[in-house]
Design an enzyme around this catalytic site. Structure first.
Site, PDB file in Angstrom:
ATOM      1  N   SER A  92       0.810  -1.219   0.000  1.00 59.44           N
ATOM      2  CA  SER A  92       0.000   0.000   0.000  1.00 59.44           C
ATOM      3  C   SER A  92       0.847   1.274   0.000  1.00 59.44           C
ATOM      4  CB  SER A  92      -0.930   0.012   1.214  1.00 59.44           C
ATOM      5  OG  SER A  92      -0.193  -0.056   2.416  1.00 59.44           O
ATOM      6  N   ILE A  93       2.040   1.209   0.563  1.00 62.09           N
ATOM      7  CA  ILE A  93       2.885   2.403   0.600  1.00 62.09           C
ATOM      8  C   ILE A  93       3.312   2.778  -0.819  1.00 62.09           C
ATOM      9  CG2 ILE A  93       4.979   3.431   1.581  1.00 62.09           C
ATOM     10  CD1 ILE A  93       4.694   1.512   3.937  1.00 62.09           C
TER      11      ILE A  93
END
Length: 268
Positions: free
Chosen positions: A27-28
Site C-alpha cells: 500500500s505504501i
C-alpha cells in the site's frame, strides 16, 4: 498548413521509445500516486524520459507478491530501466494478532531474493537496475489512535505492528540487498535516525505528506549515488536537464524547425 501523419516505419529506427520505471510494493507504493506522493514525484522527476508505473498492492506481503511477478515482469513486456521493491510493512505484522498477513522473517528474505532473481532473469535485454526499499518505522501510539478513529468501540486496543518488528524486517532488507548486490534504501533507519520521526507517518504506518517527500528525496539521492546514469541533473545556467540513460522522449519544442518539422522527429 496541412500536417501529414507519417507511418511509424518511415521513422528513423534509431529513435528510442519511452523507457519504463516500475514501483513494486504494497500500500505504501499503491498510495504513492496520491497528490504529493513519492511515486507521483518520481513521475514528475522522470517526465518526458520514462513512464513510471505503479504496481503497488495494498495489504500484500511478499508471499502474495510472488504470484504477481510472472505477469508484471516478463520477457513479453518492455524491460524497465529501474525497479523499486518496497515490501515488509505487512510481512512484519505480529503473527499472534494478524497471522493472515504475517510472513516469518526468514521466508520474507527468501521471497525478496526470489523477486530480485525473477526480475533479473525474466526481462528482455539488459537486466533493470533495482532498489530495495525497507519498510518505514511504526508509531504504535498513533496506530492505536487510528484504530479508535476507524473502528470506534470495536477497536481492540492491541497494536498489530511494532517499531521493533519494523526494524527487524528493515534489517532483513539490508541483508538481502547485500547478498543480491542491490542497493537498499533503509527508510526505517533513515527516519528514526532523524530523532523526531513520527511526523513522517499519518496513521503510524503509512507515509504523511512529509514522509512521502522524505522517501522521494532519499530515493533520488540513492539513485544518484548507485546509478548516476539514471539521475536527472539540471544545468543552473540555462535550466536544461539531462539524464544519460534516459534521454528525453521526442525533441524539445525549441529544437523543432517549423520549416522542416519532420527532421526533428527522425522522419526522413
Amino acid at each position: 498548413r496541412e500536417v501529414l501523419v507519417l507511418p511509424a516505419m518511415q521513422r528513423d529506427p534509431t529513435t528510442r521509445t519511452r523507457a519504463r520505471i516500475v514501483l513494486f510494493g504494497d500500500s505504501i507504493t499503491q498510495h504513492s500516486f496520491n497528490v504529493g506522493g513519492w511515486g507521483q514525484r518520481m513521475a514528475a522527476y522522470y517526465v518526458r524520459r520514462a513512464d513510471v508505473l505503479n504496481r503497488g498492492f495494498s495489504g500484500y506481503n511478499t508471499d502474495w507478491a510472488l504470484y504477481t511477478i510472472g505477469e508484471i515482469f516478463s520477457k513479453n513486456v518492455a524491460t524497465p530501466s529501474l525497479v523499486t521493491i518496497f515490501f515488509g510493512a505487512n510481512d512484519a505484522c505480529d503473527p499472534k494478532i494478524k497471522a493472515r498477513q504475517h510472513v516469518p522473517v526468514d521466508r520474507f528474505k527468501a521471497n525478496l531474493k526470489k523477486i530480485i532473481q525473477h526480475i533479473r532473469e525474466n526481462t528482455k535485454g539488459p537486466a533493470p537496475k533495482i532498489v530495495v526499499i525497507a519498510p518505514p518505522p511504526v508509531d504504535v501510539a498513533r496506530r492505536l489512535e487510528y484504530q479508535k478513529e476507524k473502528y470506534g468501540a470495536k477497536a481492540t486496543g492491541v497494536a498489530e505492528r511494532s517499531l521493533e518488528r519494523a526494524q527487524m524486517y528493515a534489517e532483513a532488507c539490508v541483508s538481502v540487498g547485500a547478498e543480491a548486490k542491490a542497493p537498499v534504501l533503509n527508510v526505517c533507519k533513515l527516519m528514526t535516525d532523524k530523532g523526531d520521526w513520527k511526523g513522517y507517518l499519518n496513521d503510524g504506518l503509512h507515509l504523511s505528506a512529509e514522509g512521502n517527500e522524505f522517501v522521494f528525496e532519499a530515493l533520488v539521492a540513492l539513485i544518484g549515488k548507485e546509478y548516476p546514469d539514471l539521475c536527472v541533473t539540471t544545468n543552473i545556467k540555462d535550466g536544461s536537464a539531462s539524464c544519460p540513460a534516459l534521454p528525453k522522449h521526442f525533441p524539445w519544442h525549441d529544437e523543432i524547425d517549423y520549416k522542416d518539422s519532420a527532421k526533428a522527429f527522425g522522419f526522413k
